[in-house]
Design an enzyme around this catalytic site. Structure first.
Site, PDB file in Angstrom:
ATOM      1  N   ASP A 101       0.829  -1.203   0.000  1.00 15.18           N
ATOM      2  CA  ASP A 101       0.000   0.000   0.000  1.00 15.18           C
ATOM      3  C   ASP A 101       0.867   1.257   0.000  1.00 15.18           C
ATOM      4  O   ASP A 101       2.030   1.220   0.394  1.00 15.18           O
ATOM      5  CB  ASP A 101      -0.906   0.031   1.240  1.00 15.18           C
ATOM      6  CG  ASP A 101      -1.916  -1.110   1.223  1.00 15.18           C
ATOM      7  OD1 ASP A 101      -2.228  -1.603   0.132  1.00 15.18           O
ATOM      8  OD2 ASP A 101      -2.370  -1.494   2.314  1.00 15.18           O
TER       9      ASP A 101
HETATM   10  N1  URA Z   1      -1.331  -6.067   3.658  1.00 17.12           N
HETATM   11  C1  URA Z   1      -1.831  -4.812   3.692  1.00 17.12           C
HETATM   12  O1  URA Z   1      -2.896  -4.579   4.247  1.00 17.12           O
HETATM   13  N2  URA Z   1      -1.118  -3.838   3.110  1.00 17.12           N
HETATM   14  C2  URA Z   1       0.060  -4.033   2.514  1.00 17.12           C
HETATM   15  O2  URA Z   1       0.658  -3.084   2.016  1.00 17.12           O
HETATM   16  C3  URA Z   1       0.572  -5.344   2.474  1.00 17.12           C
HETATM   17  C4  URA Z   1      -0.140  -6.345   3.051  1.00 17.12           C
END
Ligand code: URA
Length: 236
Positions: A101
């Protein structure tokens, strides 16, 4: 363009140091001419011979990046935000393997090798991904057990995982939780915590299979060695 000794070592015929010796000893030719000068730069168009044997230069590139916050995990962004590819100095058309993310930090691999990317993201290959999550409040033991055993997310049970309290910080009333998952569903870690009413305040991926962030600071990257690439291919 890359240094000749680096290109030789990346082809797997010699270590970087040995490649330098070979150059000094006049054992290396570039486009038919012996090169003894250290540090000359070559491109993938150049024909390199070591001890009379031509090298097949790999056009495949593999990078391990320590992704900072506020960088998007795609090759381009229509909103003009900085991408993980922008952080790597290359003209090759590389892209990230999987996603982190925008606000997640940590390890992410980039490559132009579609076969490796498919191999690693295939759902039947249970590649371990380890995170450190900071969540609001005290993370209860029974919730660690539920999340580790699997919960229903969007109608489908999550695969067995590991959720384990690392430490509780009284001052900020937040828990640091180690998480190891083998799936790669969208926002999986955040959504798993959310399902049990925990809010993820920070998330960092510390390990991808056997690879970690050793020696790198946020925003820095390195190329993977041939050995590491082979090891990634051998993961089932
Ligand atoms: N899980 C998430 O919620 N975000 C990420 O960036 C990676 C795994």
């Amino acid at each position: 363009m890359e240094r000749l000794q680096k290109v030789i070592s990346e082809c797997g015929v010699a270590s970087r140091r040995k490649a330098e010796e070979l150059i000094k000893d006049g054992k290396v030719k570039v486009n038919g001419k012996v090169v003894r000068e250290m540090g000359i730069k070559v491109s993938s168009e150049d024909y390199i011979e070591v001890n009379g044997k031509g090298l097949t230069q790999s056009t495949k590139k593999y990078y391990l990046l320590y992704k900072p916050r506020e960088v998007i995990s795609s090759a381009s962004d229509d909103k003009g935000r900085k991408t993980v590819v922008d952080l790597i100095k290359t003209n090759d058309r590389i892209y990230p393997i999987g996603r982190l993310d925008y606000d997640t930090t940590g390890i992410i691999l980039l490559t132009n090798d579609g076969e490796l990317s498919n191999h690693l993201t295939h759902p039947s290959h249970n590649i371990e991904k380890e995170y450190l999550a900071k969540v609001k409040g005290f993370f209860k033991k029974e919730d660690a057990i539920s999340l580790s055993n699997g919960i229903i997310l969007e109608g489908k049970k999550t695969k067995p995982a590991l959720f384990k309290m690392d430490r509780y910080d009284k001052k900020t009333d937040s828990s640091y939780v180690k998480v190891v998952i083998t799936e790669g569903r969208n926002h999986q870690v955040k959504n798993m915590f959310k399902a049990l009413n925990y809010d993820v305040q920070k998330l960092k991926r510390e390990r991808y299979a056997f690879l970690d962030l050793s020696g790198l600071k946020s925003g820095e990257y390195r190329q993977l060695s041939i050995k590491e690439v082979k090891q990634l291919y051998s993961l089932k």
